[in-house]
Design a protein around this motif. Structure first.
Motif, short mmCIF file in Angstrom:
data_model
loop_
_atom_site.label_atom_id
_atom_site.label_comp_id
_atom_site.label_asym_id
_atom_site.label_seq_id
_atom_site.Cartn_x
_atom_site.Cartn_y
_atom_site.Cartn_z
N LYS A 525 0.64 -1.10 -0.14
CA LYS A 525 -0.10 0.11 0.03
C LYS A 525 0.86 1.27 -0.16
N LEU A 526 0.45 1.94 -0.78
CA LEU A 526 1.18 3.38 -0.69
C LEU A 526 0.21 4.39 0.20
N VAL A 527 0.64 5.11 1.37
CA VAL A 527 -0.11 5.55 2.22
C VAL A 527 0.26 7.12 2.14
N ILE A 528 -0.98 7.81 1.46
CA ILE A 528 -0.70 9.38 1.21
C ILE A 528 -1.44 10.14 2.58
N SER A 529 -0.57 10.76 3.08
CA SER A 529 -0.97 11.69 4.23
C SER A 529 -0.03 12.78 4.55
N PRO A 530 -0.52 13.93 5.01
CA PRO A 530 0.34 15.03 5.41
C PRO A 530 1.45 14.65 6.76
N HIS A 531 1.12 13.62 7.24
CA HIS A 531 1.88 13.22 8.52
C HIS A 531 2.29 11.73 8.07
N SER A 532 3.63 11.68 8.23
CA SER A 532 4.31 10.31 8.01
C SER A 532 3.58 9.21 8.83
N MET A 533 3.31 8.22 8.32
CA MET A 533 2.51 7.17 8.97
C MET A 533 3.23 5.61 8.66
N SER A 534 4.79 5.76 9.21
CA SER A 534 5.32 4.54 8.91
C SER A 534 5.03 3.46 9.82
N PHE A 535 4.18 3.77 10.72
CA PHE A 535 3.93 2.70 11.95
C PHE A 535 2.70 1.77 11.24
N LEU A 536 2.47 2.17 9.95
CA LEU A 536 1.36 1.22 9.26
C LEU A 536 1.99 0.28 8.23
N GLY A 537 3.43 0.40 7.95
CA GLY A 537 4.16 -0.49 7.31
C GLY A 537 4.80 -1.69 8.09
N ALA A 538 5.33 -1.39 9.34
CA ALA A 538 5.80 -2.43 9.87
C ALA A 538 5.92 -2.70 11.37
N SER A 539 5.87 -3.62 12.09
CA SER A 539 5.82 -3.61 13.56
C SER A 539 7.35 -3.29 14.07
N GLU A 548 10.50 -9.58 8.45
CA GLU A 548 8.94 -9.00 8.12
C GLU A 548 9.10 -8.28 7.02
N LYS A 549 8.34 -8.37 6.15
CA LYS A 549 8.08 -7.72 4.92
C LYS A 549 7.25 -6.45 5.07
N PRO A 550 8.01 -5.31 4.87
CA PRO A 550 7.24 -4.08 4.83
C PRO A 550 5.86 -4.08 4.15
N GLN A 551 4.58 -3.73 4.95
CA GLN A 551 3.43 -3.70 4.11
C GLN A 551 3.02 -2.46 3.33
N SER A 552 3.62 -1.46 3.79
CA SER A 552 3.10 -0.35 2.93
C SER A 552 4.26 0.65 2.82
N VAL A 553 4.32 1.93 2.10
CA VAL A 553 5.07 2.85 1.71
C VAL A 553 4.73 4.10 2.15
N ASP A 554 5.47 4.96 3.11
CA ASP A 554 4.89 6.36 3.13
C ASP A 554 5.06 7.35 2.25
N PHE A 555 4.15 7.68 1.66
CA PHE A 555 4.32 8.67 0.43
C PHE A 555 5.17 9.88 0.77
N THR A 556 4.83 10.50 1.69
CA THR A 556 5.47 11.96 1.97
C THR A 556 7.11 11.68 2.35
N ARG A 557 7.32 10.53 3.05
CA ARG A 557 8.67 10.39 3.22
C ARG A 557 9.48 9.97 1.95
#
Length: 754
Positions: A525-539, A548-557
């Motif tokens: 998933k590509l997570v698009i938010s004005p605030h970085s949400m890297s915690f959605l990508g890995a524990s 663990e395979k990263p599950q998402s990519v933080d768009f803004t970062r």
């Protein structure tokens, strides 16, 4: 009598098409399948034909344009078959106006199409609750006038320019005919071919539809002169084809004018007409080399398709594509999910949650509301906005203050985004009412005509027009057309950069709304938010030793060097709602190029992101709230009756596995989400209450909210809704389940006040 009918010109033409031109018959069959609602119902394709919109309304003008489109398609069929097969019927050459005679006798298939279409759209419109039933008569007359007018123009041209055998050879040859003079060898070759392919015809219909016997002395006419008659006809047909194709190219330069954005179904018919005419022209000029030429053309186009002059990517408006592309590798993804980065992002979001918590001064901790909305095109967008407006009306909007997170996919996110923006504006201007039905009318306005029209006049040809956004130039494509129309449908309130939502979200004024899109390269998933949400990508565990395979990519970062915060928010919404072939996949400035599409393929309900958020911030939630209320807005039934199955036929056995995968994908995701929710509810140190809203025609029928079974019409997965579809969506809030959900929220509002 039977033999005479069999050897009549109309029947012989029909037999010839079935034997030789089956592809053209299939095209007519597909169109008829749409019209009788046997094909494409789920995607709403039939309603583009039966309920066409022009300038955002179904009117006599839209049906007149449909009549013009149907006439163009019919004439394309006539011209193509005449070019390919007219010479097989040498008696035509000695008739006055041979091409028009051919059309009259070649009209069995088009006539069936016209009759079925008229009966279908009249029947459909009669059930459409028109203000005045006589409007159907207006629609019929307009369609007939459009068809008759276009037929009149084209037939008038041929009546003036096409000459029969006796006119051509009574004196000097036509000057234009001299320019396409046949050589002796070519004439002999074509005559031999003609003689071998001639079909027996005893009777034809004249221009007054009277049966006339074919002359028995055709053989005494010179073959070369007969062929010259056909060549003269073909030359005039070529001019008509060239004119229509040129007209489409010219329209491409003015495609943004609403008056030129034709009904989607008309655009489809014009596109099919052009393809049919091109095939006919190629077949005429290349004859036996046609198949090889088409294969060669496809090979050449495929080879050059990745060259810059043909392969110009569909870009994300607002981003910088001039800088060096971002490195898109596993090593960089792992580097961006460093433990310190995740801790930093979590700390930032706890500050945001604290700002949200500070709005509640009561001693009792507030309930944390999270809203999820499913994808489903305009259907989901309208349903989501409608539900949120009903929630807003509970206790004068006080309950919305408890909403701190919104998630979802595709149309659902669009509905959430529009409501959130209106709510934000209402905080600054008390005159703005987030519950106004004006926004429902605007959001449900047609957004498909500009897309299909742009596909016809621009994207299938050479994209060469640009526009400026944020000081940068981008190509105009059907993605641009989608955003332009969406901007108009949302009254321009969402036309802002991603950065515009940073402060309102950070201060707790409005809910967080991460817009997600599926990365087709690797399924993340590509997570698009004005605030970085890297915690959605890995524990955190995954970064401390577990593979663990990263599950998402933080768009803004990830795209920080490419002005990610300047991304147009409308583009972000389009990235989440990219329907294959309708809106193009966006390519982002990375190496290799990151390509995105509709996030509904991975999580169509937004449940996974919501539960992940709850899991990450469970300690904060336990300390600062009295629990979580998960409000889910679905555009489909959560549990529907298991359908009966009949013993499959052979063809069914071939397609059933694929059909089952498609039809059950929502069920698979729903069951997975139920498992996740149950696990979270049992393991969290606080209660997670779920309040569910469903768009369900089954519920409307059970609750006796529809007049009859035949008036039931589930809204299609499309970017255009009919009046009946809009009504079924808006009326669905009255079902017992949805009313029970609203009542439960009212009870929660009372509890929160105590």
């Amino acid at each position: 009598m039977i033999k005479q009918v069999w050897h009549s010109f109309p029947i012989q033409l029909l037999v010839l098409h079935l034997q030789k031109n089956l592809a053209l018959i299939i095209i007519w069959g597909i169109l008829l399948g749409f019209i009788v609602q046997d094909l494409g119902v789920t995607l709403g394709i039939p309603f583009l034909f039966l309920d066409p919109e022009y300038l955002h309304e179904v009117s006599w003008l839209s049906f007149m344009l449909m009549g013009i489109g149907a006439a163009i398609l019919t004439m394309a069929f006539h011209m193509t078959t005449y070019i390919m097969d007219g010479r097989r019927f040498s008696f035509l050459a000695i008739l006055d106006r041979p091409f028009i005679h051919f059309c009259v006798n070649n009209s069995i298939i088009p006539l069936i199409f016209f009759l079925v279409y008229i009966l279908s759209f009249v029947s459909f419109q009669m059930k459409n609750d028109l203000e005045n039933p006589w409007e159907v008569i207006h629609f019929f007359l307009a369609f007939s006038a459009g068809s008759a007018g276009m037929f009149g123009l084209i037939f008038g041209y041929f009546a003036l320019t096409n000459k029969g055998f006796f006119v051509l050879f009574a004196g000097n040859l036509d000057k234009r005919l001299r320019k396409v003079r046949l050589t002796r060898s070519r004439a002999i070759s074509q005559y031999k071919e003609l003689k071998n392919q001639n079909r027996q015809v005893d009777v034809y219909l004249d221009l007054k539809l009277r049966p006339v016997a074919v002359r028995g002395d055709i053989s005494r006419f010179e073959a070369a002169k007969l062929l010259k008659v056909f060549n003269q006809n073909h030359l005039n047909l070529f001019f008509i084809q060239l004119f229509l194709i040129s007209l489409v190219l010219i329209l491409g330069f003015f495609k943004e004018l609403p008056v030129l954005q034709l009904p989607a179904a008309m655009s489809v018919m014009i596109l099919v007409s052009i393809l049919v005419m091109v095939v006919g022209a190629v077949s005429f000029w290349l004859k036996n080399w046609t198949t090889l030429a088409i294969i060669g053309f496809l090979v050449v186009v495929n080879y050059f398709s990745n060259f810059d002059f043909l392969n110009r990517p569909h870009e994300a408006f607002g981003m910088d594509y001039e800088r060096e592309p971002a490195e898109y590798t596993l090593a960089r993804l792992d580097a961006l999910l460093h433990e310190d980065t995740i801790r930093k992002d979590r700390a930032q979001f706890e500050e945001i949650l604290n700002n949200w918590r500070s709005k509640f001064t009561d001693s009792v901790p507030p309930k944390l509301f999270i809203v999820t909305a499913s994808g489903g095109g305009q259907r989901a967008a309208l349903w989501t906005l409608h539900v949120l407006q009903n929630i807003y009306r509970i206790d004068s909007g006080s309950l919305i203050k408890n909403v701190e997170l919104m998630t979802g996919a595709s149309g659902g996110v669009l509905g959430e985004a529009l409501f959130r923006e209106i709510y934000l504006q209402s905080l600054e201007d008390s005159k703005i009412d987030p519950g106004s039905t004006v926004y429902l009318d605007q959001l449900s306005a047609d957004n498909l005509n500009p897309i299909i029209f742009t596909l016809l006049v621009n994207d299938l040809l050479i994209r060469n027009q640009y526009f400026e956004y944020n000081g940068r130039k981008y190509l105009k494509d059907r993605g641009f057309a989608f955003e332009k129309q969406l901007n108009e449908n949302t009254l321009g309130v969402l036309n802002k950069p991603l950065s515009a939502y940073r402060d309102p979200e950070a201060s707790g004024q409005i809910p967080l709304l991460p817009v997600t899109s599926l990365i087709t390269n690797d399924g993340r998933k590509l997570v698009i938010s004005p605030h970085s949400m890297s915690f959605l990508g890995a524990s955190m565990l995954g970064l401390t030793g577990i593979n663990e395979k990263p599950q998402s990519v933080d768009f803004t970062r990830f795209f920080a060097d490419h002005d990610a915060m300047d991304l147009r928010f409308l583009t972000a919404l389009r990235m989440s709602a990219t329907f294959p072939f309708i809106t193009p996949n966006i390519e982002l400035p990375s190496e290799p190029s990151m390509e995105t599409m509709d996030t509904g393929l991975s999580d169509n309900f937004g449940i996974q992101d919501a539960l992940r958020f709850i899991y990450v911030f469970q300690s904060w939630i336990a300390q600062n709230t009295s629990g979580v209320v998960l409000v889910t807005i679905r555009d489909s039934e959560k549990s529907s009756e298991i359908p009966a199955t009949d013993p499959p036929k052979i063809l069914n056995k071939l397609f059933t596995p694929l059909r089952n995968i498609y039809s059950n994908w929502d069920n698979v995701q729903t069951i997975q989400n139920e498992v996740l929710h149950n696990y979270m509810n049992e393991s969290m140190p606080f209660e997670i209450e779920k309040v569910e809203f469903e768009y369900s025609l089954e519920e409307m029928q059970e609750d006796d909210l529809t007049e009859s079974q035949e008036n039931l019409q589930r809204a299609s997965l499309n970017w255009r809704l009919t009046a009946r579809e809009k009504r079924s969506i808006l009326e669905n809030i009255k079902t017992k389940k949805n009313q029970a959900a609203l009542k439960r929220l009212e009870e929660l509002a009372v509890e929160i006040k105590k």
